[in-house]
Design a protein around this motif. Structure first.
Motif, PDB file in Angstrom:
ATOM      1  N   SER A 104      50.641   6.123 -18.911  1.00 36.51           N
ATOM      2  CA  SER A 104      52.068   6.448 -18.828  1.00 36.51           C
ATOM      3  C   SER A 104      52.663   6.053 -17.487  1.00 36.51           C
ATOM      4  O   SER A 104      53.680   6.594 -17.071  1.00 36.51           O
ATOM      5  CB  SER A 104      52.292   7.945 -19.083  1.00 36.51           C
ATOM      6  OG  SER A 104      51.623   8.726 -18.111  1.00 36.51           O
ATOM      7  N   ALA A 105      52.042   5.096 -16.785  1.00 40.07           N
ATOM      8  CA  ALA A 105      52.607   4.619 -15.523  1.00 40.07           C
ATOM      9  C   ALA A 105      53.961   3.961 -15.766  1.00 40.07           C
ATOM     10  O   ALA A 105      54.849   3.996 -14.914  1.00 40.07           O
ATOM     11  CB  ALA A 105      51.661   3.630 -14.855  1.00 40.07           C
ATOM     12  N   VAL A 106      54.124   3.344 -16.926  1.00 42.88           N
ATOM     13  CA  VAL A 106      55.410   2.844 -17.402  1.00 42.88           C
ATOM     14  C   VAL A 106      55.558   3.409 -18.810  1.00 42.88           C
ATOM     15  O   VAL A 106      54.739   3.138 -19.683  1.00 42.88           O
ATOM     16  CB  VAL A 106      55.457   1.305 -17.434  1.00 42.88           C
ATOM     17  CG1 VAL A 106      56.830   0.823 -17.895  1.00 42.88           C
ATOM     18  CG2 VAL A 106      55.130   0.723 -16.068  1.00 42.88           C
ATOM     19  N   PHE A 107      56.609   4.186 -19.034  1.00 41.77           N
ATOM     20  CA  PHE A 107      56.640   5.055 -20.214  1.00 41.77           C
ATOM     21  C   PHE A 107      58.092   5.358 -20.560  1.00 41.77           C
ATOM     22  O   PHE A 107      58.866   5.736 -19.685  1.00 41.77           O
ATOM     23  CB  PHE A 107      55.836   6.310 -19.850  1.00 41.77           C
ATOM     24  CG  PHE A 107      56.028   7.523 -20.698  1.00 41.77           C
ATOM     25  CD1 PHE A 107      56.153   7.451 -22.066  1.00 41.77           C
ATOM     26  CD2 PHE A 107      56.025   8.777 -20.099  1.00 41.77           C
ATOM     27  CE1 PHE A 107      56.298   8.589 -22.838  1.00 41.77           C
ATOM     28  CE2 PHE A 107      56.157   9.925 -20.845  1.00 41.77           C
ATOM     29  CZ  PHE A 107      56.299   9.826 -22.217  1.00 41.77           C
ATOM     30  N   HIS A 149      47.430  14.490 -19.254  1.00 37.90           N
ATOM     31  CA  HIS A 149      46.763  13.264 -18.809  1.00 37.90           C
ATOM     32  C   HIS A 149      47.008  12.167 -19.844  1.00 37.90           C
ATOM     33  O   HIS A 149      46.731  12.339 -21.030  1.00 37.90           O
ATOM     34  CB  HIS A 149      45.266  13.487 -18.626  1.00 37.90           C
ATOM     35  CG  HIS A 149      44.606  12.363 -17.877  1.00 37.90           C
ATOM     36  ND1 HIS A 149      44.317  11.146 -18.463  1.00 37.90           N
ATOM     37  CD2 HIS A 149      44.213  12.256 -16.586  1.00 37.90           C
ATOM     38  CE1 HIS A 149      43.772  10.341 -17.582  1.00 37.90           C
ATOM     39  NE2 HIS A 149      43.700  10.990 -16.419  1.00 37.90           N
ATOM     40  N   PRO A 150      47.533  11.021 -19.407  1.00 35.73           N
ATOM     41  CA  PRO A 150      47.997  10.010 -20.374  1.00 35.73           C
ATOM     42  C   PRO A 150      46.931   9.439 -21.277  1.00 35.73           C
ATOM     43  O   PRO A 150      47.226   9.026 -22.405  1.00 35.73           O
ATOM     44  CB  PRO A 150      48.599   8.924 -19.475  1.00 35.73           C
ATOM     45  CG  PRO A 150      47.972   9.132 -18.132  1.00 35.73           C
ATOM     46  CD  PRO A 150      47.777  10.605 -18.013  1.00 35.73           C
ATOM     47  N   ILE A 151      45.677   9.409 -20.819  1.00 35.14           N
ATOM     48  CA  ILE A 151      44.660   8.733 -21.612  1.00 35.14           C
ATOM     49  C   ILE A 151      44.425   9.437 -22.952  1.00 35.14           C
ATOM     50  O   ILE A 151      43.954   8.820 -23.909  1.00 35.14           O
ATOM     51  CB  ILE A 151      43.338   8.602 -20.820  1.00 35.14           C
ATOM     52  CG1 ILE A 151      42.482   7.470 -21.410  1.00 35.14           C
ATOM     53  CG2 ILE A 151      42.568   9.904 -20.798  1.00 35.14           C
ATOM     54  CD1 ILE A 151      41.321   7.065 -20.529  1.00 35.14           C
ATOM     55  N   SER A 152      44.785  10.732 -23.047  1.00 37.60           N
ATOM     56  CA  SER A 152      44.478  11.470 -24.272  1.00 37.60           C
ATOM     57  C   SER A 152      45.678  12.105 -24.964  1.00 37.60           C
ATOM     58  O   SER A 152      45.513  12.789 -25.967  1.00 37.60           O
ATOM     59  CB  SER A 152      43.438  12.556 -23.965  1.00 37.60           C
ATOM     60  OG  SER A 152      43.878  13.385 -22.909  1.00 37.60           O
ATOM     61  N   VAL A 153      46.905  11.885 -24.450  1.00 35.16           N
ATOM     62  CA  VAL A 153      48.051  12.573 -25.055  1.00 35.16           C
ATOM     63  C   VAL A 153      48.265  12.180 -26.515  1.00 35.16           C
ATOM     64  O   VAL A 153      48.664  13.004 -27.344  1.00 35.16           O
ATOM     65  CB  VAL A 153      49.360  12.332 -24.267  1.00 35.16           C
ATOM     66  CG1 VAL A 153      49.321  13.028 -22.929  1.00 35.16           C
ATOM     67  CG2 VAL A 153      49.677  10.858 -24.133  1.00 35.16           C
ATOM     68  N   MET A 154      47.993  10.920 -26.874  1.00 38.35           N
ATOM     69  CA  MET A 154      48.250  10.487 -28.242  1.00 38.35           C
ATOM     70  C   MET A 154      47.351  11.215 -29.237  1.00 38.35           C
ATOM     71  O   MET A 154      47.738  11.435 -30.390  1.00 38.35           O
ATOM     72  CB  MET A 154      48.049   8.981 -28.366  1.00 38.35           C
ATOM     73  CG  MET A 154      49.065   8.159 -27.595  1.00 38.35           C
ATOM     74  SD  MET A 154      50.733   8.258 -28.292  1.00 38.35           S
ATOM     75  CE  MET A 154      50.595   7.095 -29.641  1.00 38.35           C
ATOM     76  N   SER A 155      46.169  11.593 -28.800  1.00 40.53           N
ATOM     77  CA  SER A 155      45.235  12.279 -29.698  1.00 40.53           C
ATOM     78  C   SER A 155      45.559  13.752 -29.842  1.00 40.53           C
ATOM     79  O   SER A 155      44.985  14.439 -30.693  1.00 40.53           O
ATOM     80  CB  SER A 155      43.800  12.118 -29.187  1.00 40.53           C
ATOM     81  OG  SER A 155      43.643  12.769 -27.929  1.00 40.53           O
TER      82      SER A 155
END
Length: 269
Positions: A104-107, A149-155
């Motif tokens: 999410s550095a660019v989001f 934390h962006p790496i897991s928000v979609m899950s």
């Protein structure tokens, strides 16, 4: 127009986001009354010191976009092109590889997006505890902010809501991060024939294919995310060194940017 008229800074308290969220997000927690919300505000303020700057940044970008919409950009992101084409989408981008999470550095999202609402709700469910018997409200800043934390928000959101978000490839915003995550020699990125993350900051190596004009670095990309490399030794002749010089000349009104536009330097009061 003076520079001070173009840029305004606001200092926010750690609980200001509570004012931006609708009551419907707190209803599943049992926090319907004004006294409950007052207790939550006190708990948030008391717990703030236990959070980290990075985790609060992860959280606040979702709060800002829920409240205002638009595009969030990390402070360690260098813009290379106009981001206007992305204003029509809700998007994140791949951390590196498909199925390894998002960044999410660019989001970007629209205001009151179902996606940002779902992410905030699951974070509240992790961080807020309400005892209906005693009326006690507690807030765990680490659990709350860690849920962003962006790496897991979609899950963490319902699939139907996650499906509304465009997940872009990493290269438009993170051109050579693949060289880090690969961990071994590879040909995952042939951009300027870069082999290593430091190729962007170091003296150009013979294997690099340098652009004729510095503003053509990562041509086609919209941004470059340098992942907190604030203290990286910066060689003046490196790719980033050349690009910084080109930007300085543009901001001074001496050279055009890659759109052929000239800048009119602003004057500090």
């Amino acid at each position: 127009m003076a520079c001070s008229d173009q840029l305004v800074f606001h200092e926010l308290t750690t609980d200001v986001w509570l004012e931006w969220l609708p009551a419907s997000l707190f209803t599943p927690l049992g926090l319907q009354s004004a006294s409950n919300m007052t207790a939550l505000r006190v708990a948030v303020a008391a717990s703030a010191a236990t959070g980290t700057h990075v985790s609060y940044s992860d959280a606040m970008r979702f709060m800002f976009l829920y409240r205002f919409g638009g595009i969030y950009i990390d402070a360690d992101v260098l813009l290379l092109q106009n981001m206007e084409p992305f204003t029509h989408y809700e998007f994140l981008y791949e951390w590196s590889y498909v199925n390894q999470g998002t960044n999410s550095a660019v989001f970007g999202t629209r205001p009151q997006s179902p996606f940002t609402a779902a992410v905030i709700l699951q974070a509240l469910q992790k961080g807020v505890r309400y005892n209906s018997t005693t009326g006690n409200v507690t807030f765990d800043a680490l659990a709350f902010t860690g849920a962003f934390h962006p790496i897991s928000v979609m899950s963490r959101v319902p699939p139907a809501i996650a499906a509304q978000i465009v997940v872009l490839p990493s290269i438009p915003f993170d051109a050579i991060w693949l060289t880090v995550d690969a961990g071994k020699p590879h040909n995952l990125t042939a951009i300027h024939r870069m082999r290593h993350w430091r190729d962007f900051f170091a003296k150009p190596q013979p294997y690099l294919l340098l652009p004729e004009d510095p503003v053509q670095i990562f041509e086609g990309a919209f941004a470059y995310h340098w992942h907190n490399e604030w203290g990286a030794p910066l060689e003046k002749t490196s790719l980033i060194g050349q690009l910084m010089e080109a930007y300085d000349l543009f901001l001074q009104g001496m050279e055009p940017n890659n759109y052929g536009l000239m800048a009119t330097p602003c004057t500090l009061p």
